[in-house]
Design an enzyme around this catalytic site. Structure first.
Site, short mmCIF file in Angstrom:
data_model
loop_
_atom_site.label_atom_id
_atom_site.label_comp_id
_atom_site.label_asym_id
_atom_site.label_seq_id
_atom_site.Cartn_x
_atom_site.Cartn_y
_atom_site.Cartn_z
N LYS A 91 -3.21 12.42 21.70
CA LYS A 91 -2.80 11.12 22.32
C LYS A 91 -2.14 11.13 23.65
O LYS A 91 -1.16 11.84 23.69
CB LYS A 91 -2.18 10.34 21.40
CG LYS A 91 -1.85 8.92 21.67
CD LYS A 91 -1.55 7.75 20.43
CE LYS A 91 -1.27 6.60 21.11
NZ LYS A 91 -0.88 5.55 19.84
N GLU A 137 -1.43 -3.24 4.44
CA GLU A 137 -0.71 -4.29 4.42
C GLU A 137 -0.69 -4.89 2.80
O GLU A 137 0.46 -5.26 2.24
CB GLU A 137 -1.14 -5.42 5.22
CG GLU A 137 -0.94 -5.02 6.67
CD GLU A 137 -2.04 -4.28 7.46
OE1 GLU A 137 -2.09 -3.98 8.63
OE2 GLU A 137 -2.93 -3.78 6.78
N ARG A 154 -4.09 -10.00 6.08
CA ARG A 154 -4.92 -8.97 5.66
C ARG A 154 -4.29 -8.56 4.08
O ARG A 154 -5.16 -8.28 3.29
CB ARG A 154 -4.85 -7.79 6.37
CG ARG A 154 -5.41 -7.72 7.71
CD ARG A 154 -4.96 -6.51 8.61
NE ARG A 154 -5.20 -5.28 8.06
CZ ARG A 154 -6.24 -4.67 8.76
NH1 ARG A 154 -7.21 -5.06 9.30
NH2 ARG A 154 -6.77 -3.46 8.28
#
Length: 589
Positions: free
Chosen positions: A248, A336, A364
């Site tokens: 990344k 979640e 969610r």
């Protein structure tokens, strides 16, 4: 080289005309283009830099847009946008009227599926693949690019579980860089690490056990290798899985070294990579830091306090507690639903759990809020970060639905502080012990009060308060949008007409104060930074309609539409709840 390669590529058709040997040069140009724009316009940086070679290889090998390419989350799709007819407008990224920061079906035929939340790509691409087969398009390719943080989510595994028993022409590419926004966590991350370092035997492969043709891990920055493998997989039938490793922030030294900070670094020097300082002296704190520092302060005093977040420790500032009291602070990854039910389980054992979830992500876990928390009346303390309008992330991330979707849930207290001090005292009051679960909603970004670290005070649950008295019209606000009302009234010549009441508790509603307001005013105006349908204003209007015939209620808030990207002020202006719009409204009376 006389002419830059990227300037001659308007679409993937142009890309496919290049010889493979020139593609690494194109990759460097694409990185420089992204860095050049994002350094001044801001946005997501590290994720897109990490998949430059993969992006080029995918559009080179596959016949996009006929072949369907789905990016999970989508904050890594800047290179994709630039190569698919949007280079000339990329400088408008995330700005009002410009292109979206995420793939968006209404923006381009190359954006096959709208994304912004994680772990949806496998299910979406599988749905496309099954539909293609049913329609006889058996050669059509369907590719889902998923990060190692996103694939650990339950929905991603649901998609893998289904795909493994189909003959769908699906390729799942795992972009494994060991980080989402914060470093990846959990047993799956450890498994992927063992696969990469060779300590896990090749026959002990969980992906292969799910009936996928697994290959890798391979270097995701080696374009010729990527192209060779993608061509090989293109001819294979059924579900396939390619594991690639990337870095990344690849190509910008600081972004590689500090991957968390450079996920979305703000403005920076494109040459040195140094993040440009913001003028932050003598400014109020961010609400996130008020939450994080207050939680640490409370946790030092109350050993039963627990902190939980699904993959957002830095963004939510739970990182403060994770650093200082790591045994009682948990990052559970992009999960979640698990976070909410984990909090419920801990609460049954007498723990005081602060479950910090962004408002848009609590959507969610709605069933868990109802079934696992509210139905059992467990006093979980939900801290809904980034409630209200969120700015440049746009429609996928707006936290404008939580009042409406929580207001209808029995047993749940819904609290919206007007400033940092009230947030701090609300957290203090909640951990003293409540008979019900509570959701505390607060916005992204800076607050309003510099001197906020005052001694704790207990808040009376369900009590509203009058901020100013007027003769004719009552303004009822909830949450931090009330500060817009305060500023607008200061600049309104006929301000003596208006009373202003702050309702920190949307539920339970202060009926006694509401009745007193109705008995002493000719009109009511409600304002909230949430949906007007089913929200605070709807609740007020319903009560007034039932009990005070002839008293009118004007409701201000987020209209029945998705609010696209722009600054928060621009979004407030669109919704007519910014300070200037309120001044105009108040002056019209």
């Amino acid at each position: 080289m006389a002419a830059k390669l990227l300037s001659n590529i308007l679409s993937p058709t142009d890309l496919r005309k290049l010889p493979i040997a020139e593609l690494p040069v194109l990759a460097q140009e694409l990185r420089e283009f992204i860095i050049d724009i994002v350094s001044t316009k801001e946005g997501h940086l590290g994720a897109s830099l990490g998949v430059v070679e993969l992006t080029i290889a995918l559009h080179y090998v596959f016949n996009t847009p006929d072949d369907q390419l789905v990016w999970d989350v989508g904050h890594q799709a800047y290179g994709h946008k630039i190569l698919t007819e949007r280079a000339a407008v990329f400088h408008t990224n995330r700005q009002l009227g410009g292109i979206s920061g995420f793939p968006n079906r209404s923006e381009s035929i190359y954006d096959t599926f709208g994304v912004g939340h994680s772990s949806t790509a496998i299910s979406a691409a599988l749905g496309m693949a099954i539909a293609s087969r049913l329609q006889g398009a058996v050669e059509k390719q369907h590719i889902a690019v998923v990060g190692d943080a996103s694939i650990a989510s339950g929905m991603a595994f649901e998609g893998l579980n289904h795909a493994g028993v189909t003959d769908a022409n699906l390729l799942v590419i795992l972009n494994d860089n060991a980080i989402g926004i914060d470093p990846s966590v959990g047993a799956l991350k450890e498994y992927l690490t063992s696969v990469k370092d060779g300590s896990n035997p090749r026959d002990n492969n969980m992906i292969r056990s799910l009936n996928f043709d697994y290959s890798g891990p391979i270097d995701g920055h080696d374009i010729p290798l990527l192209i060779k493998e993608l061509i090989r997989l293109k001819d294979k039938k059924g579900p396939k899985f390619l594991h690639i490793t990337t870095t990344k922030g690849k190509g910008l030294e600081q972004a590689e070294k500090d991957q968390v900070r450079y996920h979305a670094p703000g403005k920076f020097d494109k040459t040195t990579g140094e993040i440009l300082p913001r003028l932050e002296e003598n400014l109020p704190p961010k609400f996130q830091d008020v939450f994080g520092l207050t939680l640490v302060e409370l946790a030092r005093q109350n050993e039963r306090i627990i902190g939980i977040t699904p993959a957002m420790p830095t963004g939510s500032s739970l990182k403060f507690m994770m650093d200082e009291i790591p045994d009682r602070a948990f990052d559970v990854g992009i999960a979640e639903q698990h976070a909410v039910t984990l909090a419920a389980g801990m609460t049954t054992q007498g723990m005081v759990v602060f479950c910090n979830i962004y408002s848009t992500f609590l959507q969610r876990a709605y069933d868990q809020v109802i079934h696992d928390v509210a139905l059992q009346n467990l006093p979980v303390i939900f801290c809904l970060d980034r409630a209200g309008l969120v700015g440049e992330d746009g429609a996928t991330h707006q936290g404008v639905f939580d009042i409406a979707y929580l207001n209808c849930v029995p047993n749940l207290i819904l609290f919206a502080p007007i400033n940092e001090i009230e947030l701090r005292n609300g957290m203090y009051t909640a951990q003293l012990g409540l008979d019900h679960p509570i959701a505390i909603r607060y916005p992204r970004g800076r607050g309003y009060v510099q001197n906020w670290q005052l001694p704790f005070e207990k808040i009376e649950i369900g009590k509203a308060r009058r901020l100013s008295k007027g003769s004719k019209i009552a303004i009822l606000s909830t949450g931090t949008i009330g500060n817009n009302v305060l500023q607008a009234l200061e600049q309104t010549e006929n301000r003596d007409l208006f009373s202003h009441y702050h309702f920190p508790f949307i539920k339970p509603l202060d009926i006694a104060t509401l009745e007193a307001i109705c008995n002493s005013h000719k009109q009511l105006i409600t304002i909230e930074d949430g949906s007007v349908l089913g929200g605070f204003g709807s609740t007020i209007a319903a009560y007034v309609s039932a009990h005070y015939t002839g008293l009118s209620v004007k409701t201000l808030g987020i209209p029945d539409e998705f609010i696209e990207h722009g600054t928060v002020i621009e979004q407030q202006k669109k919704c007519k709840i910014d300070v200037n719009s309120l001044i105009t409204l108040f002056s019209s009376y």
